[in-house]
Design a protein around this motif. Structure first.
Motif, PDB file in Angstrom:
ATOM      1  N   GLU A  56       0.831  -1.205   0.000  1.00  0.00           N
ATOM      2  CA  GLU A  56       0.000   0.000   0.000  1.00  0.00           C
ATOM      3  C   GLU A  56       0.869   1.261   0.000  1.00  0.00           C
ATOM      4  OE1 GLU A  56      -3.859  -2.018   2.276  1.00  0.00           O
ATOM      5  OE2 GLU A  56      -2.496  -0.700   3.383  1.00  0.00           O
ATOM      6  N   ALA A  57       1.990   1.211   0.710  1.00  0.00           N
ATOM      7  CA  ALA A  57       2.907   2.347   0.715  1.00  0.00           C
ATOM      8  C   ALA A  57       3.543   2.536  -0.659  1.00  0.00           C
ATOM      9  CB  ALA A  57       3.991   2.146   1.777  1.00  0.00           C
ATOM     10  N   ALA A  58       3.929   1.443  -1.304  1.00  0.00           N
ATOM     11  CA  ALA A  58       4.527   1.533  -2.638  1.00  0.00           C
ATOM     12  C   ALA A  58       3.536   2.079  -3.657  1.00  0.00           C
ATOM     13  CB  ALA A  58       5.027   0.157  -3.072  1.00  0.00           C
ATOM     14  N   ALA A  59       2.290   1.634  -3.557  1.00  0.00           N
ATOM     15  CA  ALA A  59       1.253   2.096  -4.492  1.00  0.00           C
ATOM     16  C   ALA A  59       1.042   3.597  -4.372  1.00  0.00           C
ATOM     17  CB  ALA A  59      -0.052   1.350  -4.230  1.00  0.00           C
ATOM     18  N   ALA A  60       1.006   4.092  -3.138  1.00  0.00           N
ATOM     19  CA  ALA A  60       0.794   5.523  -2.921  1.00  0.00           C
ATOM     20  C   ALA A  60       2.013   6.335  -3.339  1.00  0.00           C
ATOM     21  CB  ALA A  60       0.471   5.784  -1.455  1.00  0.00           C
ATOM     22  N   GLU A 106      17.958  10.914   0.175  1.00  0.00           N
ATOM     23  CA  GLU A 106      18.558  12.118  -0.386  1.00  0.00           C
ATOM     24  C   GLU A 106      18.297  12.258  -1.880  1.00  0.00           C
ATOM     25  OE1 GLU A 106      19.908  14.271   1.720  1.00  0.00           O
ATOM     26  OE2 GLU A 106      19.381  12.830   3.296  1.00  0.00           O
ATOM     27  N   LEU A 107      17.768  11.234  -2.512  1.00  0.00           N
ATOM     28  CA  LEU A 107      17.478  11.281  -3.945  1.00  0.00           C
ATOM     29  C   LEU A 107      16.067  11.816  -4.167  1.00  0.00           C
ATOM     30  CD1 LEU A 107      18.970   7.812  -4.961  1.00  0.00           C
ATOM     31  CD2 LEU A 107      20.063  10.069  -5.134  1.00  0.00           C
ATOM     32  N   PRO A 108      15.810  12.474  -5.298  1.00  0.00           N
ATOM     33  CA  PRO A 108      14.483  13.039  -5.552  1.00  0.00           C
ATOM     34  C   PRO A 108      13.398  11.967  -5.577  1.00  0.00           C
ATOM     35  CG  PRO A 108      16.097  13.915  -7.102  1.00  0.00           C
ATOM     36  CD  PRO A 108      16.761  12.784  -6.384  1.00  0.00           C
ATOM     37  N   GLY A 109      12.366  12.155  -4.785  1.00  0.00           N
ATOM     38  CA  GLY A 109      11.287  11.192  -4.733  1.00  0.00           C
ATOM     39  C   GLY A 109      10.364  11.469  -3.568  1.00  0.00           C
ATOM     40  N   VAL A 110       9.488  10.492  -3.292  1.00  0.00           N
ATOM     41  CA  VAL A 110       8.491  10.627  -2.226  1.00  0.00           C
ATOM     42  C   VAL A 110       8.472   9.342  -1.399  1.00  0.00           C
ATOM     43  CG1 VAL A 110       6.043  10.931  -1.676  1.00  0.00           C
ATOM     44  CG2 VAL A 110       7.050  12.192  -3.597  1.00  0.00           C
ATOM     45  N   THR A 111       8.537   9.487  -0.090  1.00  0.00           N
ATOM     46  CA  THR A 111       8.433   8.352   0.825  1.00  0.00           C
ATOM     47  C   THR A 111       7.049   8.329   1.450  1.00  0.00           C
ATOM     48  OG1 THR A 111      10.795   8.335   1.359  1.00  0.00           O
ATOM     49  CG2 THR A 111       9.320   7.312   2.959  1.00  0.00           C
ATOM     50  N   VAL A 112       6.467   7.152   1.512  1.00  0.00           N
ATOM     51  CA  VAL A 112       5.160   6.966   2.150  1.00  0.00           C
ATOM     52  C   VAL A 112       5.305   5.896   3.222  1.00  0.00           C
ATOM     53  CG1 VAL A 112       2.778   6.186   1.822  1.00  0.00           C
ATOM     54  CG2 VAL A 112       3.848   7.681   0.115  1.00  0.00           C
ATOM     55  N   GLU A 113       4.692   6.134   4.360  1.00  0.00           N
ATOM     56  CA  GLU A 113       4.670   5.153   5.444  1.00  0.00           C
ATOM     57  C   GLU A 113       3.235   4.799   5.773  1.00  0.00           C
ATOM     58  OE1 GLU A 113       5.977   4.590  10.157  1.00  0.00           O
ATOM     59  OE2 GLU A 113       6.923   6.145   8.918  1.00  0.00           O
ATOM     60  N   ILE A 114       2.959   3.502   5.838  1.00  0.00           N
ATOM     61  CA  ILE A 114       1.635   3.011   6.206  1.00  0.00           C
ATOM     62  C   ILE A 114       1.801   1.884   7.217  1.00  0.00           C
ATOM     63  CG2 ILE A 114      -0.439   1.799   5.389  1.00  0.00           C
ATOM     64  CD1 ILE A 114      -0.202   3.343   2.796  1.00  0.00           C
ATOM     65  N   ASP A 115       1.222   2.069   8.366  1.00  0.00           N
ATOM     66  CA  ASP A 115       1.268   1.061   9.430  1.00  0.00           C
ATOM     67  C   ASP A 115       2.687   0.573   9.693  1.00  0.00           C
ATOM     68  OD1 ASP A 115      -1.470   1.315   9.598  1.00  0.00           O
ATOM     69  OD2 ASP A 115      -1.887  -0.452   8.372  1.00  0.00           O
ATOM     70  N   GLY A 116       3.632   1.502   9.695  1.00  0.00           N
ATOM     71  CA  GLY A 116       5.022   1.168   9.985  1.00  0.00           C
ATOM     72  C   GLY A 116       5.836   0.706   8.798  1.00  0.00           C
ATOM     73  N   ALA A 117       5.204   0.450   7.662  1.00  0.00           N
ATOM     74  CA  ALA A 117       5.912   0.030   6.446  1.00  0.00           C
ATOM     75  C   ALA A 117       6.231   1.256   5.599  1.00  0.00           C
ATOM     76  CB  ALA A 117       5.070  -0.958   5.650  1.00  0.00           C
ATOM     77  N   GLN A 118       7.437   1.293   5.037  1.00  0.00           N
ATOM     78  CA  GLN A 118       7.868   2.452   4.270  1.00  0.00           C
ATOM     79  C   GLN A 118       8.339   2.057   2.875  1.00  0.00           C
ATOM     80  OE1 GLN A 118      10.727   3.822   7.385  1.00  0.00           O
ATOM     81  NE2 GLN A 118       9.735   5.807   7.088  1.00  0.00           N
ATOM     82  N   ALA A 119       7.953   2.871   1.905  1.00  0.00           N
ATOM     83  CA  ALA A 119       8.423   2.718   0.529  1.00  0.00           C
ATOM     84  C   ALA A 119       8.720   4.108  -0.013  1.00  0.00           C
ATOM     85  CB  ALA A 119       7.375   2.018  -0.333  1.00  0.00           C
ATOM     86  N   ARG A 120       9.736   4.201  -0.839  1.00  0.00           N
ATOM     87  CA  ARG A 120      10.081   5.472  -1.467  1.00  0.00           C
ATOM     88  C   ARG A 120      10.148   5.273  -2.981  1.00  0.00           C
ATOM     89  NH1 ARG A 120      11.802  10.443  -0.172  1.00  0.00           N
ATOM     90  NH2 ARG A 120      13.192  11.593  -1.570  1.00  0.00           N
ATOM     91  N   ALA A 121       9.327   6.004  -3.707  1.00  0.00           N
ATOM     92  CA  ALA A 121       9.378   6.021  -5.165  1.00  0.00           C
ATOM     93  C   ALA A 121      10.250   7.193  -5.585  1.00  0.00           C
ATOM     94  CB  ALA A 121       7.983   6.148  -5.759  1.00  0.00           C
TER      95      ALA A 121
END
Length: 259
Positions: A56-60, A106-121
């Motif tokens: 869900e974090a990766a999708a967002a 530090e790279l251009p992108g967006v990090t999302v955290e959901i229920d403690g899980a994190q993904a950065r696109a």
């Protein structure tokens, strides 16, 4: 319709209607020009995230990069995002932990955290020009055990994984990112704004085979969107699945559909 995602909306029905063999065609690609969006999944050795919230974090995160104000015409990300969307839309999911996870912040992108899980696109670019902070990260070895997320959240889109097609968490992360992008490309401005206010939250679930077959709009994409507010992600078959496989369905939540 969002102008950044307009190329994706224009190709959706065409791509879904192609014969499966044609979705694997890469004969016209110059390897030096292949572009991809890196999706970095935080998977620490000691505290591993839940599979569902990580997806869900990766999708967002993938959608958030596309719809960030910096990706709009004239923004600092506009050119690389446009060049990526104007070609085959690839995502490459990699895993990171510890100092490597901190480095990609530090790279251009967006990090999302959901229920403690994190993904950065990250902002997409040429694969051959990937920064070392990305290229050194592993693609394999990111598997997580199935979890039991419970009922889908009310009022947010559902991302339904194909119950007949096993995927690693890295593959699934790329596919749900495709799903949010296609869904956003077809929404009107008011619906898209309401989803943005929710930070592009979704519920990733695996439906029954019967429900999947009921919703899958591959025979008539336009009718599937009109009747059920459902879109489908069709994979080109570069990794894990056969060309033409429908990997994910995204359904705009009934509660969100404006009368």
């Amino acid at each position: 319709m969002n102008s950044v995602l307009e190329p994706l909306a224009a190709r959706y029905a065409y791509w879904l209607g192609l014969p499966a063999a044609d979705t694997a065609d890469t004969t016209e690609e110059d390897p030096a020009e292949v572009r991809a969006m890196p999706v970095i999944l935080r998977i620490e050795r000691a505290e591993r995230p839940g599979r569902t919230p990580l997806l869900e974090a990766a999708a967002a995160a993938a959608l958030a990069v596309c719809l960030d104000e910096r990706s709009a015409p004239g923004g600092e990300w506009a050119e690389p995002v446009h060049d990526w969307l104007d070609n085959r839309i690839r995502k490459v999911a990699r895993r990171a932990r510890g100092a490597h996870w901190q480095a990609v912040q530090e790279l251009p992108g967006v990090t999302v955290e959901i229920d403690g899980a994190q993904a950065r696109a990250l902002v997409p670019g040429r694969v051959v020009e990937s920064p070392k902070e990305v290229s050194r990260l592993q693609i394999s070895g990111s598997e997580l055990p199935p979890d039991e997320p419970g009922p889908a959240l009310a009022g947010v889109p559902s991302l339904l994984l194909n119950p007949q097609v096993p995927m690693t968490v890295g593959k699934a992360a790329a596919q749900v990112g495709h799903a949010t992008m296609i869904l956003a490309a077809l929404l009107d401005p008011a619906d898209l704004a309401s989803w943005a206010a929710q930070r592009y939250r979704t519920s990733v679930r695996t439906p029954s085979v019967a429900r999947w077959k009921e919703l899958c709009p591959v025979e008539d994409p336009a009718e599937g969107w009109r009747r059920d507010r459902v879109i489908a992600v069709r994979d080109a078959g570069f990794t894990e699945v056969d060309p033409g496989t429908i990997t994910v369905l995204a359904q705009w939540a009934p509660e969100q559909t404006r009368g």
